[in-house]
Scaffold this motif. Sequence first.
Motif, PDB file in Angstrom:
ATOM      1  N   GLN A   1      51.400   6.327  -3.721  1.00  8.82           N
ATOM      2  CA  GLN A   1      50.792   6.199  -5.048  1.00  8.82           C
ATOM      3  C   GLN A   1      51.552   6.947  -6.129  1.00  8.82           C
ATOM      4  OE1 GLN A   1      48.169   4.063  -5.772  1.00  8.82           O
ATOM      5  NE2 GLN A   1      48.750   3.451  -3.692  1.00  8.82           N
ATOM      6  N   GLY A   2      52.282   8.010  -5.793  1.00 11.58           N
ATOM      7  CA  GLY A   2      52.992   8.761  -6.817  1.00 11.58           C
ATOM      8  C   GLY A   2      53.282  10.175  -6.375  1.00 11.58           C
ATOM      9  N   ASP A   3      53.400  11.085  -7.335  1.00  5.78           N
ATOM     10  CA  ASP A   3      53.722  12.477  -7.012  1.00  5.78           C
ATOM     11  C   ASP A   3      52.584  13.123  -6.225  1.00  5.78           C
ATOM     12  OD1 ASP A   3      56.197  12.422  -8.177  1.00  5.78           O
ATOM     13  OD2 ASP A   3      55.522  13.220 -10.101  1.00  5.78           O
ATOM     14  N   TYR A   4      52.987  13.860  -5.194  1.00  2.00           N
ATOM     15  CA  TYR A   4      51.982  14.427  -4.292  1.00  2.00           C
ATOM     16  C   TYR A   4      52.581  15.639  -3.587  1.00  2.00           C
ATOM     17  CZ  TYR A   4      49.157  14.782   0.001  1.00  2.00           C
ATOM     18  OH  TYR A   4      48.388  15.235   1.041  1.00  2.00           O
ATOM     19  N   ALA A   5      51.861  16.739  -3.574  1.00  3.38           N
ATOM     20  CA  ALA A   5      52.235  17.930  -2.813  1.00  3.38           C
ATOM     21  C   ALA A   5      51.269  18.073  -1.646  1.00  3.38           C
ATOM     22  CB  ALA A   5      52.195  19.165  -3.700  1.00  3.38           C
ATOM     23  N   HIS A   6      51.760  18.518  -0.515  1.00  3.95           N
ATOM     24  CA  HIS A   6      50.928  18.548   0.694  1.00  3.95           C
ATOM     25  C   HIS A   6      50.906  19.947   1.293  1.00  3.95           C
ATOM     26  CE1 HIS A   6      48.920  16.706   4.165  1.00  3.95           C
ATOM     27  NE2 HIS A   6      49.686  17.475   4.929  1.00  3.95           N
ATOM     28  N   GLU A   7      49.701  20.438   1.555  1.00  4.85           N
ATOM     29  CA  GLU A   7      49.511  21.706   2.249  1.00  4.85           C
ATOM     30  C   GLU A   7      48.557  21.463   3.404  1.00  4.85           C
ATOM     31  OE1 GLU A   7      50.795  24.694   2.046  1.00  4.85           O
ATOM     32  OE2 GLU A   7      52.176  24.141   0.424  1.00  4.85           O
ATOM     33  N   GLY A   8      49.096  21.040   4.524  1.00  6.24           N
ATOM     34  CA  GLY A   8      48.265  20.714   5.671  1.00  6.24           C
ATOM     35  C   GLY A   8      48.477  21.666   6.824  1.00  6.24           C
ATOM     36  N   GLU A   9      47.760  21.408   7.895  1.00  4.98           N
ATOM     37  CA  GLU A   9      47.923  22.225   9.106  1.00  4.98           C
ATOM     38  C   GLU A   9      49.272  21.965   9.752  1.00  4.98           C
ATOM     39  OE1 GLU A   9      45.899  22.716  13.551  1.00  4.98           O
ATOM     40  OE2 GLU A   9      44.933  21.428  12.047  1.00  4.98           O
ATOM     41  N   ILE A  10      49.723  20.730   9.703  1.00  2.26           N
ATOM     42  CA  ILE A  10      50.965  20.343  10.386  1.00  2.26           C
ATOM     43  C   ILE A  10      52.157  20.406   9.441  1.00  2.26           C
ATOM     44  CG2 ILE A  10      52.088  18.585  11.798  1.00  2.26           C
ATOM     45  CD1 ILE A  10      49.432  19.641  12.958  1.00  2.26           C
ATOM     46  N   TRP A  11      52.019  19.769   8.280  1.00  2.00           N
ATOM     47  CA  TRP A  11      53.147  19.661   7.349  1.00  2.00           C
ATOM     48  C   TRP A  11      52.805  20.321   6.019  1.00  2.00           C
ATOM     49  CZ3 TRP A  11      51.453  14.940   9.778  1.00  2.00           C
ATOM     50  CH2 TRP A  11      52.272  14.518  10.832  1.00  2.00           C
ATOM     51  N   GLN A  12      53.818  20.872   5.390  1.00  2.00           N
ATOM     52  CA  GLN A  12      53.709  21.407   4.040  1.00  2.00           C
ATOM     53  C   GLN A  12      54.981  21.007   3.284  1.00  2.00           C
ATOM     54  OE1 GLN A  12      53.857  23.955   6.693  1.00  2.00           O
ATOM     55  NE2 GLN A  12      51.749  23.362   7.189  1.00  2.00           N
ATOM     56  N   PHE A  13      54.789  20.480   2.068  1.00  2.24           N
ATOM     57  CA  PHE A  13      55.957  20.190   1.236  1.00  2.24           C
ATOM     58  C   PHE A  13      55.532  20.169  -0.228  1.00  2.24           C
ATOM     59  CE2 PHE A  13      54.365  16.144   3.036  1.00  2.24           C
ATOM     60  CZ  PHE A  13      54.078  15.399   1.900  1.00  2.24           C
ATOM     61  N   PRO A  14      56.452  20.548  -1.132  1.00  3.28           N
ATOM     62  CA  PRO A  14      56.131  20.542  -2.558  1.00  3.28           C
ATOM     63  C   PRO A  14      56.073  19.123  -3.108  1.00  3.28           C
ATOM     64  CG  PRO A  14      58.395  21.196  -2.212  1.00  3.28           C
ATOM     65  CD  PRO A  14      57.775  21.091  -0.851  1.00  3.28           C
ATOM     66  N   THR A  15      55.782  19.019  -4.387  1.00  2.00           N
ATOM     67  CA  THR A  15      55.575  17.720  -5.028  1.00  2.00           C
ATOM     68  C   THR A  15      56.714  16.755  -4.702  1.00  2.00           C
ATOM     69  OG1 THR A  15      54.351  18.749  -6.819  1.00  2.00           O
ATOM     70  CG2 THR A  15      55.245  16.542  -7.226  1.00  2.00           C
ATOM     71  N   SER A  16      56.321  15.610  -4.174  1.00  2.00           N
ATOM     72  CA  SER A  16      57.264  14.591  -3.722  1.00  2.00           C
ATOM     73  C   SER A  16      56.630  13.232  -3.953  1.00  2.00           C
ATOM     74  CB  SER A  16      57.581  14.763  -2.226  1.00  2.00           C
ATOM     75  OG  SER A  16      57.969  16.081  -1.921  1.00  2.00           O
ATOM     76  N   THR A  17      57.407  12.187  -3.758  1.00  2.00           N
ATOM     77  CA  THR A  17      56.872  10.835  -3.836  1.00  2.00           C
ATOM     78  C   THR A  17      57.661   9.929  -2.909  1.00  2.00           C
ATOM     79  OG1 THR A  17      56.150   9.081  -5.352  1.00  2.00           O
ATOM     80  CG2 THR A  17      58.349  10.000  -5.725  1.00  2.00           C
ATOM     81  N   SER A  18      57.081   8.830  -2.544  1.00  2.00           N
ATOM     82  CA  SER A  18      57.771   7.846  -1.715  1.00  2.00           C
ATOM     83  C   SER A  18      58.781   7.104  -2.572  1.00  2.00           C
ATOM     84  CB  SER A  18      56.768   6.848  -1.124  1.00  2.00           C
ATOM     85  OG  SER A  18      57.453   5.808  -0.443  1.00  2.00           O
ATOM     86  N   VAL A  19      60.019   7.070  -2.101  1.00  2.00           N
ATOM     87  CA  VAL A  19      61.059   6.264  -2.740  1.00  2.00           C
ATOM     88  C   VAL A  19      61.717   5.438  -1.654  1.00  2.00           C
ATOM     89  CG1 VAL A  19      63.198   6.263  -4.053  1.00  2.00           C
ATOM     90  CG2 VAL A  19      61.450   7.994  -4.538  1.00  2.00           C
ATOM     91  N   PRO A  20      61.590   4.085  -1.725  1.00  2.22           N
ATOM     92  CA  PRO A  20      60.944   3.328  -2.798  1.00  2.22           C
ATOM     93  C   PRO A  20      59.421   3.322  -2.636  1.00  2.22           C
ATOM     94  CG  PRO A  20      61.709   1.819  -1.117  1.00  2.22           C
ATOM     95  CD  PRO A  20      62.151   3.201  -0.681  1.00  2.22           C
TER      96      PRO A  20
END
Length: 347
Positions: free
Chosen positions: A143-162
């Motif tokens: 859907q767009g920019d998204y930052a993830h703070e989960g139990e398994i994965w953590q990453f700063p603001t990112s987006t799917s390309v394409p």
Amino acid sequence: MRFSLFVHMERWDDQIGHRELFENLAELTLLAEAGGFSTVWIGEHHSMEYTISPSPMPLLAYLAGKTSTIRLGAGTIIAPFWHPLRAAGECALLDVISNGRMEVGIARGAYQFEFDRMTPGLSAADGGKHLRELVPAVRNLWQGDYAHEGEIWQFPTSTSVPKPIQQPTPPMWIAARDPDSHDFAVRSGCNVMVTPLMKGDDEVVDLKNKFDTAVTNHPEVERPDIMVLRHTHVHAAEDPEGWRPAAAAISKFYRTFDAWFGNKTAPVGGFQNPSPESKFVDRPEFEPESLHRTAMIGTPEQVIERLRRYRDLGIDEFSFWCDNSLPHEEKRKSLELFIKEVVPAFT
């Protein structure tokens, strides 16, 4: 009820090369498309010659260029082996390549053999938490920019390309068996794929009941689809014993599954011998006579009769699972007979 093809390259000895297996898989897919099948499904397995697919993505991308209507299903990718950014990006790229024909199924994983090599120290039984975290992360990345703070994965603001062509999201499927996995799939707006394996049609009814319960518990969600995946082989009505080679071959497939799943002996060159028949003297479900009743094996009329029960039960998609240890020529003949004699009864 629509039909799909579930297929891998499968190699049982070194007498056949991988290129030939690749061409065989493509031939079966083209037959399925010409026969009106909705989707071709290819899964993910590692270091196993009997199910060759270290990633479904390159195979499906190739098939995208050879086909025009059949949908291209990654069925399934193994959640603990995929970072959300990689899953979102590769699935979206396949959607772009295929002009909006991508579908993705996600599973927690089954073989400890694979986990020991891909995610050392993680039990296959614990893969469910990866699945439950991966699904919403991938959707948010689409859907767009998204930052993830989960139990398994953590990453700063990112987006799917394409980004995928299909909006708001391409179809996502969850491989489900227990009530909790059905509930997670439905409340997440995902379709459900089930396999009764060696159990009879009572198991199909039980799995459908679990799905229906999840649907009832989540009236806020539009009802998703449910697919049944089952080993399938159609033989000519003039050959009353035609079921025997198929049932014996599927028994060999399941005994090989048992050997890999048991993870007790080391494979050699990617090959694992089937567990011996003597191991299953008290397991009648491995016997050809039992598999004749449980797997989708029979004449066109026999198969039509059973599939009508599936349709009446509310199954939306039946997937023709053609991995069975039989030679390619036998698989092709079975698929051609299914297309010629069975499919018209449902169209």
